[in-house]
Scaffold this motif. Structure first.
Motif, PDB file in Angstrom:
ATOM      1  N   GLY A 259      39.196  40.511  40.873  1.00 34.50           N
ATOM      2  CA  GLY A 259      38.982  39.175  41.417  1.00 34.50           C
ATOM      3  C   GLY A 259      39.459  38.987  42.838  1.00 34.50           C
ATOM      4  O   GLY A 259      39.247  37.918  43.420  1.00 34.50           O
ATOM      5  N   GLY A 260      40.106  39.994  43.404  1.00 38.77           N
ATOM      6  CA  GLY A 260      40.522  39.882  44.790  1.00 38.77           C
ATOM      7  C   GLY A 260      39.332  39.947  45.731  1.00 38.77           C
ATOM      8  O   GLY A 260      38.204  40.215  45.323  1.00 38.77           O
ATOM      9  N   GLY A 261      39.601  39.681  46.995  1.00 43.70           N
ATOM     10  CA  GLY A 261      38.533  39.731  47.984  1.00 43.70           C
ATOM     11  C   GLY A 261      38.915  39.010  49.244  1.00 43.70           C
ATOM     12  O   GLY A 261      40.083  38.700  49.476  1.00 43.70           O
ATOM     13  N   LEU A 262      37.902  38.754  50.067  1.00 46.19           N
ATOM     14  CA  LEU A 262      38.076  38.061  51.339  1.00 46.19           C
ATOM     15  C   LEU A 262      37.641  36.609  51.180  1.00 46.19           C
ATOM     16  O   LEU A 262      36.544  36.337  50.676  1.00 46.19           O
ATOM     17  CB  LEU A 262      37.242  38.749  52.418  1.00 46.19           C
ATOM     18  CG  LEU A 262      37.208  38.089  53.793  1.00 46.19           C
ATOM     19  CD1 LEU A 262      38.596  38.085  54.414  1.00 46.19           C
ATOM     20  CD2 LEU A 262      36.201  38.809  54.686  1.00 46.19           C
ATOM     21  N   VAL A 263      38.481  35.695  51.604  1.00 43.35           N
ATOM     22  CA  VAL A 263      38.178  34.275  51.500  1.00 43.35           C
ATOM     23  C   VAL A 263      38.697  33.567  52.745  1.00 43.35           C
ATOM     24  O   VAL A 263      39.671  34.006  53.357  1.00 43.35           O
ATOM     25  CB  VAL A 263      38.804  33.692  50.215  1.00 43.35           C
ATOM     26  CG1 VAL A 263      40.318  33.767  50.256  1.00 43.35           C
ATOM     27  CG2 VAL A 263      38.338  32.276  49.950  1.00 43.35           C
ATOM     28  N   GLN A 264      38.058  32.492  53.124  1.00 41.28           N
ATOM     29  CA  GLN A 264      38.520  31.715  54.269  1.00 41.28           C
ATOM     30  C   GLN A 264      39.697  30.829  53.875  1.00 41.28           C
ATOM     31  O   GLN A 264      39.840  30.438  52.701  1.00 41.28           O
ATOM     32  CB  GLN A 264      37.383  30.847  54.810  1.00 41.28           C
ATOM     33  CG  GLN A 264      36.332  31.630  55.568  1.00 41.28           C
ATOM     34  CD  GLN A 264      35.364  30.717  56.298  1.00 41.28           C
ATOM     35  OE1 GLN A 264      35.076  29.615  55.851  1.00 41.28           O
ATOM     36  NE2 GLN A 264      34.863  31.192  57.433  1.00 41.28           N
ATOM     37  N   ALA A 265      40.504  30.512  54.845  1.00 41.93           N
ATOM     38  CA  ALA A 265      41.620  29.607  54.603  1.00 41.93           C
ATOM     39  C   ALA A 265      41.114  28.305  53.987  1.00 41.93           C
ATOM     40  O   ALA A 265      40.077  27.777  54.402  1.00 41.93           O
ATOM     41  CB  ALA A 265      42.358  29.329  55.901  1.00 41.93           C
TER      42      ALA A 265
ATOM     43  N   GLU B  94      48.952  33.272  54.991  1.00 40.45           N
ATOM     44  CA  GLU B  94      50.208  33.852  54.495  1.00 40.45           C
ATOM     45  C   GLU B  94      50.085  34.364  53.056  1.00 40.45           C
ATOM     46  O   GLU B  94      50.973  35.063  52.570  1.00 40.45           O
ATOM     47  CB  GLU B  94      51.342  32.836  54.574  1.00 40.45           C
ATOM     48  CG  GLU B  94      51.810  32.495  55.984  1.00 40.45           C
ATOM     49  CD  GLU B  94      50.864  31.579  56.725  1.00 40.45           C
ATOM     50  OE1 GLU B  94      50.828  31.614  57.958  1.00 40.45           O
ATOM     51  OE2 GLU B  94      50.129  30.804  56.042  1.00 40.45           O
ATOM     52  N   ASP B  95      49.019  34.004  52.381  1.00 37.56           N
ATOM     53  CA  ASP B  95      48.792  34.498  51.014  1.00 37.56           C
ATOM     54  C   ASP B  95      48.127  35.884  51.010  1.00 37.56           C
ATOM     55  O   ASP B  95      47.938  36.467  49.933  1.00 37.56           O
ATOM     56  CB  ASP B  95      47.910  33.525  50.229  1.00 37.56           C
ATOM     57  CG  ASP B  95      48.594  32.189  50.008  1.00 37.56           C
ATOM     58  OD1 ASP B  95      47.909  31.159  50.183  1.00 37.56           O
ATOM     59  OD2 ASP B  95      49.789  32.173  49.654  1.00 37.56           O
ATOM     60  N   THR B  96      47.777  36.382  52.163  1.00 39.33           N
ATOM     61  CA  THR B  96      47.175  37.708  52.251  1.00 39.33           C
ATOM     62  C   THR B  96      48.167  38.766  51.770  1.00 39.33           C
ATOM     63  O   THR B  96      49.287  38.855  52.284  1.00 39.33           O
ATOM     64  CB  THR B  96      46.750  38.011  53.701  1.00 39.33           C
ATOM     65  OG1 THR B  96      45.706  37.111  54.075  1.00 39.33           O
ATOM     66  CG2 THR B  96      46.252  39.443  53.830  1.00 39.33           C
ATOM     67  N   ALA B  97      47.753  39.543  50.779  1.00 40.36           N
ATOM     68  CA  ALA B  97      48.650  40.538  50.183  1.00 40.36           C
ATOM     69  C   ALA B  97      47.882  41.305  49.120  1.00 40.36           C
ATOM     70  O   ALA B  97      46.771  40.921  48.734  1.00 40.36           O
ATOM     71  CB  ALA B  97      49.860  39.859  49.551  1.00 40.36           C
TER      72      ALA B  97
ATOM     73  N   ARG C 221      53.263  39.986  44.554  1.00 38.98           N
ATOM     74  CA  ARG C 221      52.416  40.340  45.686  1.00 38.98           C
ATOM     75  C   ARG C 221      53.226  41.046  46.750  1.00 38.98           C
ATOM     76  O   ARG C 221      54.446  40.876  46.835  1.00 38.98           O
ATOM     77  CB  ARG C 221      51.734  39.098  46.275  1.00 38.98           C
ATOM     78  CG  ARG C 221      52.670  38.151  47.013  1.00 38.98           C
ATOM     79  CD  ARG C 221      51.913  36.906  47.444  1.00 38.98           C
ATOM     80  NE  ARG C 221      52.719  36.054  48.305  1.00 38.98           N
ATOM     81  CZ  ARG C 221      52.328  34.861  48.749  1.00 38.98           C
ATOM     82  NH1 ARG C 221      51.140  34.361  48.405  1.00 38.98           N
ATOM     83  NH2 ARG C 221      53.111  34.148  49.540  1.00 38.98           N
ATOM     84  N   GLN C 222      52.529  41.821  47.544  1.00 38.91           N
ATOM     85  CA  GLN C 222      53.169  42.535  48.641  1.00 38.91           C
ATOM     86  C   GLN C 222      52.280  42.466  49.865  1.00 38.91           C
ATOM     87  O   GLN C 222      51.151  42.972  49.854  1.00 38.91           O
ATOM     88  CB  GLN C 222      53.447  43.988  48.273  1.00 38.91           C
ATOM     89  CG  GLN C 222      54.282  44.722  49.310  1.00 38.91           C
ATOM     90  CD  GLN C 222      54.811  46.047  48.801  1.00 38.91           C
ATOM     91  OE1 GLN C 222      54.302  46.616  47.853  1.00 38.91           O
ATOM     92  NE2 GLN C 222      55.859  46.549  49.440  1.00 38.91           N
TER      93      GLN C 222
ATOM     94  N   VAL D 224      43.949  40.667  48.286  1.00 40.79           N
ATOM     95  CA  VAL D 224      43.503  39.317  48.645  1.00 40.79           C
ATOM     96  C   VAL D 224      43.699  39.163  50.149  1.00 40.79           C
ATOM     97  O   VAL D 224      44.805  39.348  50.650  1.00 40.79           O
ATOM     98  CB  VAL D 224      44.301  38.237  47.885  1.00 40.79           C
ATOM     99  CG1 VAL D 224      43.958  36.851  48.434  1.00 40.79           C
ATOM    100  CG2 VAL D 224      44.017  38.318  46.399  1.00 40.79           C
ATOM    101  N   THR D 225      42.630  38.844  50.836  1.00 39.69           N
ATOM    102  CA  THR D 225      42.692  38.650  52.271  1.00 39.69           C
ATOM    103  C   THR D 225      42.167  37.266  52.604  1.00 39.69           C
ATOM    104  O   THR D 225      41.043  36.920  52.220  1.00 39.69           O
ATOM    105  CB  THR D 225      41.867  39.703  53.018  1.00 39.69           C
ATOM    106  OG1 THR D 225      42.337  41.007  52.671  1.00 39.69           O
ATOM    107  CG2 THR D 225      41.992  39.510  54.526  1.00 39.69           C
TER     108      THR D 225
END
Length: 121
Positions: free
Chosen positions: A8-14, A89-92, A38-39, A117-118
Motif C-alpha cells: 500500500g505504500g507509494g508516492l502521494v502529494q502532501a 515529514e511522513d516520508t519513510a 517507520r524509518q 511512503v513518499t
C-alpha cells in the motif's frame, strides 16, 4: 515460517491519503499485538502506532494522532494503517511488527520488510 508482508505504500502529494496493509502468515495472528514503525532517511526507526491482539486498544505516536488510524481484521490475518493529511515529514519506510501477547515495542518478535511512503510537496 512467519511472514509479515506490507503493501500500500507509494508516492502521494502532501495532504493526500494512503492505506497500508500488513498481511501475516505462519503465526496465530490473534495472539499477537501488532504495530507500525517507520524509518526516514538518516534517522532512527520510530514508533508510529500499535494495536492489541483483539483490536480493543490502540496507541499512537503524538505526531500522528488524529491523522493515522490503526486497525486489524483477525479473520484476514491483516493489519491496516489509514493515513490522511500526509505531509513531507511522513516520508519513510513503514514497517509492520508483531509481538506475541503484547503490543510491539522497538524489539518485536517479528518485522516485515517495509513499504516505502513518499510524500511530495
Amino acid at each position: 515460517q512467519v511472514q509479515l508482508v506490507e503493501s500500500g505504500g507509494g508516492l502521494v502529494q502532501a495532504g493526500g491519503s494512503l492505506r497500508l496493509s500488513c498481511q501475516a502468515s505462519g503465526l496465530p495472528f490473534s495472539h499477537y499485538g501488532m504495530g507500525w514503525f517507520r524509518q526516514a532517511p538518516g534517522k532512527e526507526r520510530e514508533f508510529v502506532a500499535a494495536i492489541s491482539q483483539s483490536g480493543g486498544s490502540s496507541y499512537y505516536a503524538d505526531f500522528v494522532k488524529g491523522r493515522f488510524t490503526i486497525s486489524r481484521a483477525n479473520a484476514r490475518n491483516t493489519m491496516y494503517l489509514q493515513m490522511i493529511s500526509l505531509n513531507v515529514e511522513d516520508t519513510a519506510v513503514y514497517y509492520c511488527a508483531a509481538t506475541q501477547y503484547s503490543v510491539p515495542t522497538n524489539n518485536p518478535d517479528y518485522w516485515g520488510q517495509g513499504t516505502q511512503v513518499t510524500v511530495s510537496s
